[in-house]
Design a protein around this motif. Structure first.
Motif, PDB file in Angstrom:
ATOM      1  N   VAL A  27       0.872  -1.162   0.000  1.00 17.77           N
ATOM      2  CA  VAL A  27       0.000   0.000   0.000  1.00 17.77           C
ATOM      3  C   VAL A  27       0.918   1.223   0.000  1.00 17.77           C
ATOM      4  O   VAL A  27       2.057   1.150   0.449  1.00 17.77           O
ATOM      5  CB  VAL A  27      -0.898  -0.048   1.255  1.00 17.77           C
ATOM      6  N   ARG A  28       0.399   2.308  -0.494  1.00 17.70           N
ATOM      7  CA  ARG A  28       1.230   3.507  -0.669  1.00 17.70           C
ATOM      8  C   ARG A  28       2.104   3.827   0.548  1.00 17.70           C
ATOM      9  O   ARG A  28       1.634   3.904   1.665  1.00 17.70           O
ATOM     10  CB  ARG A  28       0.334   4.706  -0.966  1.00 17.70           C
ATOM     11  N   ARG A  29       3.363   4.026   0.304  1.00 18.17           N
ATOM     12  CA  ARG A  29       4.268   4.416   1.376  1.00 18.17           C
ATOM     13  C   ARG A  29       4.834   5.793   1.093  1.00 18.17           C
ATOM     14  O   ARG A  29       4.914   6.189  -0.073  1.00 18.17           O
ATOM     15  CB  ARG A  29       5.421   3.402   1.456  1.00 18.17           C
ATOM     16  N   PRO A  30       5.230   6.513   2.112  1.00 18.58           N
ATOM     17  CA  PRO A  30       5.674   7.900   1.958  1.00 18.58           C
ATOM     18  C   PRO A  30       6.555   8.137   0.732  1.00 18.58           C
ATOM     19  O   PRO A  30       6.240   8.963  -0.100  1.00 18.58           O
ATOM     20  CB  PRO A  30       6.435   8.146   3.259  1.00 18.58           C
ATOM     21  N   ALA A  31       7.621   7.382   0.609  1.00 20.66           N
ATOM     22  CA  ALA A  31       8.499   7.623  -0.536  1.00 20.66           C
ATOM     23  C   ALA A  31       8.840   6.292  -1.179  1.00 20.66           C
ATOM     24  O   ALA A  31       9.988   5.871  -1.207  1.00 20.66           O
ATOM     25  CB  ALA A  31       9.764   8.350  -0.090  1.00 20.66           C
ATOM     26  N   ALA A  32       7.821   5.648  -1.686  1.00 21.08           N
ATOM     27  CA  ALA A  32       7.998   4.308  -2.230  1.00 21.08           C
ATOM     28  C   ALA A  32       8.940   4.323  -3.424  1.00 21.08           C
ATOM     29  O   ALA A  32       8.663   4.951  -4.443  1.00 21.08           O
ATOM     30  CB  ALA A  32       6.653   3.726  -2.643  1.00 21.08           C
ATOM     31  N   ALA A  33      10.029   3.602  -3.291  1.00 23.24           N
ATOM     32  CA  ALA A  33      10.947   3.498  -4.413  1.00 23.24           C
ATOM     33  C   ALA A  33      10.452   2.404  -5.343  1.00 23.24           C
ATOM     34  O   ALA A  33      10.760   2.386  -6.525  1.00 23.24           O
ATOM     35  CB  ALA A  33      12.342   3.148  -3.903  1.00 23.24           C
ATOM     36  N   ALA A  72      -4.424   1.247   7.889  1.00 24.43           N
ATOM     37  CA  ALA A  72      -3.394   0.472   7.202  1.00 24.43           C
ATOM     38  C   ALA A  72      -2.404   1.356   6.457  1.00 24.43           C
ATOM     39  O   ALA A  72      -1.247   1.006   6.292  1.00 24.43           O
ATOM     40  CB  ALA A  72      -4.036  -0.518   6.239  1.00 24.43           C
ATOM     41  N   VAL A  73      -2.854   2.531   5.999  1.00 21.85           N
ATOM     42  CA  VAL A  73      -1.940   3.399   5.250  1.00 21.85           C
ATOM     43  C   VAL A  73      -1.452   4.566   6.115  1.00 21.85           C
ATOM     44  O   VAL A  73      -0.871   5.508   5.605  1.00 21.85           O
ATOM     45  CB  VAL A  73      -2.598   3.950   3.973  1.00 21.85           C
ATOM     46  N   GLY A  74      -1.727   4.481   7.410  1.00 24.32           N
ATOM     47  CA  GLY A  74      -1.184   5.483   8.318  1.00 24.32           C
ATOM     48  C   GLY A  74      -1.986   6.762   8.390  1.00 24.32           C
ATOM     49  O   GLY A  74      -1.512   7.777   8.886  1.00 24.32           O
ATOM     50  N   GLU A  75      -3.223   6.706   7.905  1.00 26.04           N
ATOM     51  CA  GLU A  75      -4.072   7.889   8.065  1.00 26.04           C
ATOM     52  C   GLU A  75      -4.955   7.727   9.289  1.00 26.04           C
ATOM     53  O   GLU A  75      -5.009   6.657   9.888  1.00 26.04           O
ATOM     54  CB  GLU A  75      -4.911   8.103   6.800  1.00 26.04           C
ATOM     55  N   ASP A  76      -5.665   8.778   9.626  1.00 31.04           N
ATOM     56  CA  ASP A  76      -6.507   8.759  10.821  1.00 31.04           C
ATOM     57  C   ASP A  76      -7.696   7.818  10.633  1.00 31.04           C
ATOM     58  O   ASP A  76      -8.541   8.052   9.780  1.00 31.04           O
ATOM     59  CB  ASP A  76      -6.996  10.186  11.087  1.00 31.04           C
ATOM     60  N   PRO A  77      -7.764   6.743  11.412  1.00 32.47           N
ATOM     61  CA  PRO A  77      -8.867   5.795  11.242  1.00 32.47           C
ATOM     62  C   PRO A  77     -10.196   6.363  11.730  1.00 32.47           C
ATOM     63  O   PRO A  77     -11.252   5.767  11.484  1.00 32.47           O
ATOM     64  CB  PRO A  77      -8.451   4.590  12.095  1.00 32.47           C
TER      65      PRO A  77
END
Lengths: 233, 233
Positions: free
Chosen positions: A19-25, A170-175
């Motif tokens: 799932v999308r990560r801050p700076a996905a390489a 799961a993606v680190g946003e506010d649930p």
DNA sequence: CGAGTCGTTGATTCTTTTCAAAGCCCGTGG
DNA sequence: CCACGGGCTTTGAAAAGAATCAACGACTCG
């Protein structure tokens, strides 16, 4: 893809499928997907149609996409929502068996299936990866199916909110803060209800103190435990 | 697996995946599945349970199996029915996400996943085969999902009969004579209805001349065109 | 032959849809 | 800056559909 039931596999999915990560390489699918080209679509633009030759696989980079089908009687039904990091069309046969449409402006990575198939023939571990992706999508689809088959309108809407909340987590946003990029009609077509019923359920949840609804497109969860209980019933 | 909607891929499936043939020399999955051992189960016996380690893949040789899940509130929902030639559990993750139960006495070919995975690592075309199988199952599940979400009780039951009829046609049996090895409760749990509603719809179809119902377990289609129309609405 | 399970049918209740109308938000243009 | 318009959302009242509750009937297996 959005899963409406227990988060059994969501954790694994987060780490494994990416799932999308801050700076996905790295792309969700590794090197073969790097070969793809960028596609930008506007809100409400179709990406492909039911019956089209399944030539490409798409990875959502930004925005939200839905997969839908138009039934013989003209009704639309949304089969799933895809968020950044999700892959669309990897599990198609000769032709797509549903249409895909952008719900918001989206950026997609588009990879020809021919390339993927070639890579797969050379690298068995890649096939395993796609197989796993298919298993995850199948599991999510089964969850949704069970939810649609056996639940009341109240439970469906509650389960939908909980699924979005879990996804946020799961993606680190506010649930506890859920943005609804889709309209009530989209939600209704996804849950097999009418827009009025969806609206009524949200109003009821608000009246009972489970949620707040500052805008039509923003849900604040005030009693997640309570909502989860409703979702199970 | 039973598909409730258009027969788009059923033909390919018949030839490719290998629905039961008169004197099939070959397993549905080719050589790796030959390694499996025979398992016999009685009616209503569970083959595996939701949450079990997904150690085996099964091919139905004879009889009928259903995949089901028990919801938090105790309700059972049947996700799919498997007929001879169908493969179960090929698309699992670490654990099964549903239970499987024999509806009739069954004979199964049981193959350890470890063997399949080993073969797959060596032979990429095998992985493709499983991927295709997954795509077919996903498509069938989506069909069922759409059917459940958007249809009236009447349309669901009609679609169910039409799906069984199509399946009969695909394996060379009489498409106008449908044996129902499952109980009304099984059908109801599959369609998200109650047994009373299923029964009422069948009675209605009979009254209107669409079907005959010589026994509870046998449906004779008298007006397929008409039923198909109901199924679409 | 009897018991028990499964299926059918009827009456009632409850949920959801349908039909209708009003409110809200947001962008546009005066 | 404010008024206007259009789409989306909310709310209400009536109607339809399916579930529930209850009883009867049919078939199967001891």
């Amino acid at each position: 893809m959005l899963a409406l039931m227990t988060p059994s596999e969501n954790v694994a999915r987060d780490t494994d499928v990416g799932v999308r990560r801050p700076a996905a390489a790295d792309s969700a699918l590794g090197s073969p997907m790097q070969a793809g080209s960028l596609q930008v679509s506007e809100a409400r633009e179709d990406i492909f149609l039911d019956g089209d030759d399944a030539r490409n696989v798409f990875e959502v980079l930004d925005g939200i996409v839905c997969a839908y089908r138009i039934l013989p009687d003209g009704e639309r039904h949304i089969v799933s929502f895809y968020y950044p990091g999700d892959v669309i069309g990897h599990c198609s046969l000769g032709t797509y068996s549903y249409s895909a449409q952008a719900l918001t402006p989206v950026r997609l990575r588009r990879v020809p299936r021919s390339i993927i198939e070639r890579s797969m023939a050379q690298r068995p571990e890649l096939a395993q990866r796609f197989l796993r992706l298919a298993a995850l999508e199948l599991a999510a689809t089964r969850d949704h199916l069970v939810c649609l088959a056996a639940k009341s309108a109240e439970a469906k809407v509650a389960a939908f909110l909980m699924a979005l909340s879990r996804r946020n987590a799961a993606v680190g946003e506010d649930p506890g803060r859920i943005k609804l990029p889709m309209t009530r009609l989209d939600i209704a077509d996804y849950l097999g209800l009418t827009i009025e019923t969806v609206s009524r359920m949200l109003s009821k949840f608000k009246r009972k103190g489970f949620i707040d609804l500052p805008r039509a497109t923003l849900v604040v969860l005030k009693d997640m435990r309570g909502l989860a209980t409703l979702a199970d019933a």
